[in-house]
Scaffold this motif. Structure first.
Motif, PDB file in Angstrom:
ATOM      1  N   VAL A  31     -16.002   1.388   8.218  1.00 12.12           N
ATOM      2  CA  VAL A  31     -16.507  -0.002   8.590  1.00 12.12           C
ATOM      3  C   VAL A  31     -17.838  -0.401   8.407  1.00 12.12           C
ATOM      4  CG1 VAL A  31     -16.804  -1.038  11.107  1.00 12.12           C
ATOM      5  CG2 VAL A  31     -15.048   0.580  10.968  1.00 12.12           C
ATOM      6  N   GLY A  32     -18.722   0.647   8.332  1.00 15.23           N
ATOM      7  CA  GLY A  32     -20.135   0.013   7.908  1.00 15.23           C
ATOM      8  C   GLY A  32     -20.383  -0.233   6.524  1.00 15.23           C
ATOM      9  N   SER A  33     -19.681   0.417   5.659  1.00 14.05           N
ATOM     10  CA  SER A  33     -19.615  -0.018   4.191  1.00 14.05           C
ATOM     11  C   SER A  33     -19.174  -1.402   4.018  1.00 14.05           C
ATOM     12  CB  SER A  33     -19.118   0.827   3.228  1.00 14.05           C
ATOM     13  OG  SER A  33     -17.604   1.144   3.637  1.00 14.05           O
ATOM     14  N   SER A  34     -18.111  -1.815   4.674  1.00  8.69           N
ATOM     15  CA  SER A  34     -17.360  -2.999   4.583  1.00  8.69           C
ATOM     16  C   SER A  34     -18.292  -3.976   5.013  1.00  8.69           C
ATOM     17  CB  SER A  34     -16.027  -3.076   5.421  1.00  8.69           C
ATOM     18  OG  SER A  34     -15.212  -2.045   4.600  1.00  8.69           O
ATOM     19  N   LEU A  35     -18.726  -3.885   6.315  1.00  5.18           N
ATOM     20  CA  LEU A  35     -19.737  -4.791   7.085  1.00  5.18           C
ATOM     21  C   LEU A  35     -21.013  -5.065   6.268  1.00  5.18           C
ATOM     22  CD1 LEU A  35     -19.376  -4.057  10.693  1.00  5.18           C
ATOM     23  CD2 LEU A  35     -18.218  -5.921   9.389  1.00  5.18           C
ATOM     24  N   LEU A  36     -21.568  -4.076   5.866  1.00  7.53           N
ATOM     25  CA  LEU A  36     -22.771  -4.162   4.967  1.00  7.53           C
ATOM     26  C   LEU A  36     -22.514  -4.729   3.549  1.00  7.53           C
ATOM     27  CD1 LEU A  36     -24.323  -0.711   5.837  1.00  7.53           C
ATOM     28  CD2 LEU A  36     -25.053  -2.904   6.443  1.00  7.53           C
ATOM     29  N   SER A  37     -21.238  -4.503   3.012  1.00 10.08           N
ATOM     30  CA  SER A  37     -20.794  -5.397   1.691  1.00 10.08           C
ATOM     31  C   SER A  37     -20.858  -6.712   2.143  1.00 10.08           C
ATOM     32  CB  SER A  37     -19.673  -4.896   1.114  1.00 10.08           C
ATOM     33  OG  SER A  37     -19.646  -3.449   0.803  1.00 10.08           O
ATOM     34  N   ALA A  38     -20.621  -7.158   3.141  1.00 13.62           N
ATOM     35  CA  ALA A  38     -20.384  -8.596   3.477  1.00 13.62           C
ATOM     36  C   ALA A  38     -21.532  -9.163   3.583  1.00 13.62           C
ATOM     37  CB  ALA A  38     -19.517  -8.703   4.726  1.00 13.62           C
ATOM     38  N   LEU A 182      -2.917  -5.778   9.942  1.00 11.33           N
ATOM     39  CA  LEU A 182      -3.066  -6.029   8.643  1.00 11.33           C
ATOM     40  C   LEU A 182      -4.383  -5.713   8.335  1.00 11.33           C
ATOM     41  CD1 LEU A 182      -2.251  -6.528   5.379  1.00 11.33           C
ATOM     42  CD2 LEU A 182      -3.166  -8.906   5.791  1.00 11.33           C
ATOM     43  N   VAL A 183      -4.818  -4.587   7.832  1.00 10.83           N
ATOM     44  CA  VAL A 183      -6.044  -4.191   7.570  1.00 10.83           C
ATOM     45  C   VAL A 183      -6.506  -3.848   5.984  1.00 10.83           C
ATOM     46  CG1 VAL A 183      -6.167  -2.839   9.720  1.00 10.83           C
ATOM     47  CG2 VAL A 183      -5.619  -1.586   7.526  1.00 10.83           C
ATOM     48  N   LEU A 184      -7.635  -3.806   5.697  1.00 11.22           N
ATOM     49  CA  LEU A 184      -8.353  -3.303   4.512  1.00 11.22           C
ATOM     50  C   LEU A 184      -9.014  -2.028   4.595  1.00 11.22           C
ATOM     51  CD1 LEU A 184      -8.973  -4.471   1.720  1.00 11.22           C
ATOM     52  CD2 LEU A 184     -11.233  -4.945   2.541  1.00 11.22           C
ATOM     53  N   ASP A 185      -8.366  -0.933   3.877  1.00 16.24           N
ATOM     54  CA  ASP A 185      -8.834   0.422   3.827  1.00 16.24           C
ATOM     55  C   ASP A 185      -8.899   0.846   2.452  1.00 16.24           C
ATOM     56  OD1 ASP A 185      -9.114   3.114   4.567  1.00 16.24           O
ATOM     57  OD2 ASP A 185      -7.022   3.561   4.657  1.00 16.24           O
ATOM     58  N   ASN A 186     -10.216   1.105   1.932  1.00 13.00           N
ATOM     59  CA  ASN A 186     -10.504   1.426   0.597  1.00 13.00           C
ATOM     60  C   ASN A 186     -10.070   0.702  -0.266  1.00 13.00           C
ATOM     61  OD1 ASN A 186     -12.075   3.902   1.426  1.00 13.00           O
ATOM     62  ND2 ASN A 186     -10.135   4.821   1.430  1.00 13.00           N
ATOM     63  N   ASN A 187     -10.295  -0.912   0.109  1.00  9.95           N
ATOM     64  CA  ASN A 187      -9.905  -2.064  -0.775  1.00  9.95           C
ATOM     65  C   ASN A 187      -8.399  -1.967  -1.058  1.00  9.95           C
ATOM     66  OD1 ASN A 187     -12.379  -3.387  -1.420  1.00  9.95           O
ATOM     67  ND2 ASN A 187     -12.622  -2.635  -3.323  1.00  9.95           N
ATOM     68  N   ARG A 188      -7.618  -1.509  -0.284  1.00 10.77           N
ATOM     69  CA  ARG A 188      -6.265  -1.758  -0.211  1.00 10.77           C
ATOM     70  C   ARG A 188      -5.657  -2.152   0.853  1.00 10.77           C
ATOM     71  NH1 ARG A 188      -3.120   0.010  -4.414  1.00 10.77           N
ATOM     72  NH2 ARG A 188      -1.519  -0.048  -2.981  1.00 10.77           N
ATOM     73  N   LYS A 208      -6.036   3.722  10.703  1.00 12.62           N
ATOM     74  CA  LYS A 208      -7.381   3.137  10.593  1.00 12.62           C
ATOM     75  C   LYS A 208      -7.613   2.038   9.332  1.00 12.62           C
ATOM     76  CE  LYS A 208     -10.092   7.133  12.476  1.00 12.62           C
ATOM     77  NZ  LYS A 208      -8.906   7.953  13.069  1.00 12.62           N
ATOM     78  N   GLY A 209      -8.588   1.313   9.599  1.00  9.35           N
ATOM     79  CA  GLY A 209      -8.913   0.205   8.469  1.00  9.35           C
ATOM     80  C   GLY A 209      -9.708  -0.690   9.205  1.00  9.35           C
ATOM     81  N   VAL A 210     -10.145  -1.761   8.485  1.00  6.68           N
ATOM     82  CA  VAL A 210     -10.988  -2.891   8.890  1.00  6.68           C
ATOM     83  C   VAL A 210      -9.677  -3.989   9.306  1.00  6.68           C
ATOM     84  CG1 VAL A 210     -12.909  -4.550   8.654  1.00  6.68           C
ATOM     85  CG2 VAL A 210     -12.991  -2.205   7.794  1.00  6.68           C
ATOM     86  N   PRO A 211      -9.673  -4.574  10.255  1.00 11.33           N
ATOM     87  CA  PRO A 211      -8.623  -5.663  10.603  1.00 11.33           C
ATOM     88  C   PRO A 211      -9.108  -6.864   9.933  1.00 11.33           C
ATOM     89  CG  PRO A 211      -9.072  -4.299  12.600  1.00 11.33           C
ATOM     90  CD  PRO A 211     -10.095  -3.977  11.697  1.00 11.33           C
TER      91      PRO A 211
END
Length: 255
Positions: A31-38, A182-188, A208-211
């Motif tokens: 979650v953190g890496s995805s948010l920080l990338s954004a 539908l989630v994003l998990d390790n870019n998939r 698990k994943g980012v919704p």
């Protein structure tokens, strides 16, 4: 009605200092890496406000009747003003009881939900889930996604129709109450479901994943119009999905 993701008091989260503390607090987690990338994306702070969640209920952004005939006005009014409002109100009690730092996003709590009470889990999850649910629906929704999101769907599921079939099955087969995601998990992209008001951000969740999007399959989301026909509710729900919002989340969160 406004369609903002944060109360003005939450805007402090967009400052550079808070981004730094968020980085330290979340570290290299999914979650953190995805948010920080954004946060570091070309769109900058504008996208960050759309992918993080505050602790108060935000305005709906469209009329209760706006999603008819797919979701009726009475269901929307009861769902928003009673069910979702109750989660938001109970969450306010929980954050006071458990000394939660509300200058950080709700996602920070959810990813560590095992450290908190059942009250926090149920109401924090319920609040997050509904805030996302309202946001990714629109009276101008429907059709199919385009651009990078459609490319990813075709790549990860084989075709758009296979994606639809798998998502609908996740919602139809969820026993009792819960959500399909539908989630994003390790870019998939992945599809799954969670029970009750759990979601894929939670450290206690098996899925698990980012919704990117989620559908509420609790009976209160559809029973007045569809009675026991959950599959028909799910099938009609595609007519109100705001693919622009879902695509914005995908673009902001992918690395």
């Amino acid at each position: 009605m406004k369609n903002s993701s944060f109360d003005p008091s939450r805007r402090i989260f967009l400052s550079q200092s808070t981004k730094a503390s968020l980085a330290l607090g979340i570290g290299s987690s999914l979650v953190g890496s995805s948010l920080l990338s954004a946060c570091g994306s070309p769109a900058g702070d504008a996208v960050e406000a759309d992918i993080t969640t505050g602790f108060s209920q935000t305005d709906l952004g469209y009329d209760f009747s706006a999603l008819e005939p797919n979701i009726d006005a009475m269901t929307m009014e009861i769902h928003y003003t009673k069910h979702a409002a109750s989660y938001a109100n109970n969450l306010q009690e929980a954050i006071g009881e458990e000394n939660v730092d509300t200058e950080k996003p709700l996602e920070e709590v959810l990813k560590n939900i095992s450290r908190y009470s059942t009250k926090m889990r149920n109401n924090g999850g319920g609040h997050y889930n509904h805030e996302l649910f309202w946001k990714i629906m629109s009276p101008d929704g429907g059709g199919e996604p385009g651009g990078e999101l459609m490319d990813a769907i075709n790549s990860d599921f084989g075709s758009y129709q296979q994606f639809v079939d798998e998502f609908e099955e996740a919602g139809k087969s969820r026993f009792g109450s819960g959500w399909a995601w539908l989630v994003l998990d390790n870019n998939r992209l992945k599809i799954g479901s969670t029970p009750n008001q759990d979601n894929p951000l939670m450290d206690v969740s098996e899925f698990k994943g980012v919704p990117l999007m989620g559908i509420d399959v609790w009976e209160h989301a559809y029973y007045l119009l569809y009675q026991n026909e959950r599959p028909r509710y799910i099938s009609n729900w595609w007519n109100v999905v705001d693919w622009n919002k879902v695509s914005e989340r995908y673009t902001a969160l992918k690395s």
